[in-house]
Motif scaffolding. Structure first.
Motif, PDB file in Angstrom:
ATOM      1  N   VAL A   8      74.487  26.202  81.763  1.00  0.00           N
ATOM      2  CA  VAL A   8      75.466  27.286  81.776  1.00  0.00           C
ATOM      3  C   VAL A   8      76.012  27.449  83.195  1.00  0.00           C
ATOM      4  O   VAL A   8      75.330  27.131  84.178  1.00  0.00           O
ATOM      5  CB  VAL A   8      74.829  28.598  81.267  1.00  0.00           C
ATOM      6  CG1 VAL A   8      74.001  29.266  82.349  1.00  0.00           C
ATOM      7  CG2 VAL A   8      75.902  29.558  80.769  1.00  0.00           C
ATOM      8  N   CYS A  14      68.404  31.744  86.419  1.00  0.00           N
ATOM      9  CA  CYS A  14      69.410  31.711  85.359  1.00  0.00           C
ATOM     10  C   CYS A  14      69.175  32.862  84.382  1.00  0.00           C
ATOM     11  O   CYS A  14      68.074  33.006  83.858  1.00  0.00           O
ATOM     12  CB  CYS A  14      69.338  30.370  84.623  1.00  0.00           C
ATOM     13  SG  CYS A  14      70.427  30.298  83.188  1.00  0.00           S
ATOM     14  N   HIS A  69      70.295  33.115  81.511  1.00  0.00           N
ATOM     15  CA  HIS A  69      70.317  32.637  80.127  1.00  0.00           C
ATOM     16  C   HIS A  69      69.002  32.004  79.723  1.00  0.00           C
ATOM     17  O   HIS A  69      68.473  32.287  78.660  1.00  0.00           O
ATOM     18  CB  HIS A  69      71.461  31.639  79.939  1.00  0.00           C
ATOM     19  CG  HIS A  69      72.809  32.260  80.116  1.00  0.00           C
ATOM     20  ND1 HIS A  69      73.523  32.807  79.088  1.00  0.00           N
ATOM     21  CD2 HIS A  69      73.548  32.456  81.228  1.00  0.00           C
ATOM     22  CE1 HIS A  69      74.663  33.307  79.552  1.00  0.00           C
ATOM     23  NE2 HIS A  69      74.697  33.109  80.854  1.00  0.00           N
ATOM     24  N   CYS A  70      68.465  31.128  80.562  1.00  0.00           N
ATOM     25  CA  CYS A  70      67.256  30.407  80.163  1.00  0.00           C
ATOM     26  C   CYS A  70      66.079  30.709  81.090  1.00  0.00           C
ATOM     27  O   CYS A  70      64.966  30.298  80.812  1.00  0.00           O
ATOM     28  CB  CYS A  70      67.519  28.900  80.121  1.00  0.00           C
ATOM     29  SG  CYS A  70      67.714  28.139  81.734  1.00  0.00           S
ATOM     30  N   CYS A  92      73.611  25.757  85.983  1.00  0.00           N
ATOM     31  CA  CYS A  92      72.170  25.808  85.789  1.00  0.00           C
ATOM     32  C   CYS A  92      71.630  24.420  85.481  1.00  0.00           C
ATOM     33  O   CYS A  92      72.192  23.703  84.659  1.00  0.00           O
ATOM     34  CB  CYS A  92      71.843  26.765  84.647  1.00  0.00           C
ATOM     35  SG  CYS A  92      70.098  26.752  84.183  1.00  0.00           S
ATOM     36  N   CYS A 128      69.836  24.866  81.484  1.00  0.00           N
ATOM     37  CA  CYS A 128      70.621  24.922  80.244  1.00  0.00           C
ATOM     38  C   CYS A 128      72.068  24.525  80.448  1.00  0.00           C
ATOM     39  O   CYS A 128      72.816  24.423  79.487  1.00  0.00           O
ATOM     40  CB  CYS A 128      70.531  26.320  79.635  1.00  0.00           C
ATOM     41  SG  CYS A 128      71.293  27.617  80.638  1.00  0.00           S
TER      42      CYS A 128
HETATM   43 ZN    ZN Z   1      70.026  28.263  82.428  1.00  0.00          ZN
END
Ligand code: ZN
Length: 74
Positions: A39, A12, A14-15, A34, A37
């Protein structure tokens, strides 16, 4: 020709969560939620699926032909 690898580890953006997912042989996966998180992962521009953009292994069509559903028309 070797059989394509069907498992790819998605990371991911993002995280940073890593998810081992099984790829379908005959379809592209555009969206993947995900587990870390929540997303919705999407392919980057020019990529055919989330595995090509975020996975450590390209999707089976890419492994076998070097192209995928999104690119065959050209
Ligand atoms: Zn994530």
């Amino acid at each position: 020709m070797a059989d394509p690898i069907l498992q790819s580890t998605l990371t991911c953006p993002h995280c940073g969560a890593r998810m081992v997912e099984t790829m379908p042989l005959d379809a592209c996966v555009f969206f993947h939620e995900c587990r870390g998180c929540g997303v919705l992962l999407q392919p980057k521009p020019g990529d055919c699926c989330v595995f090509c953009s975020h996975g450590d292994i390209a999707c089976p069509p890419i492994q076998q032909h070097g192209s995928c559903c999104a690119r065959q028309a050209a």
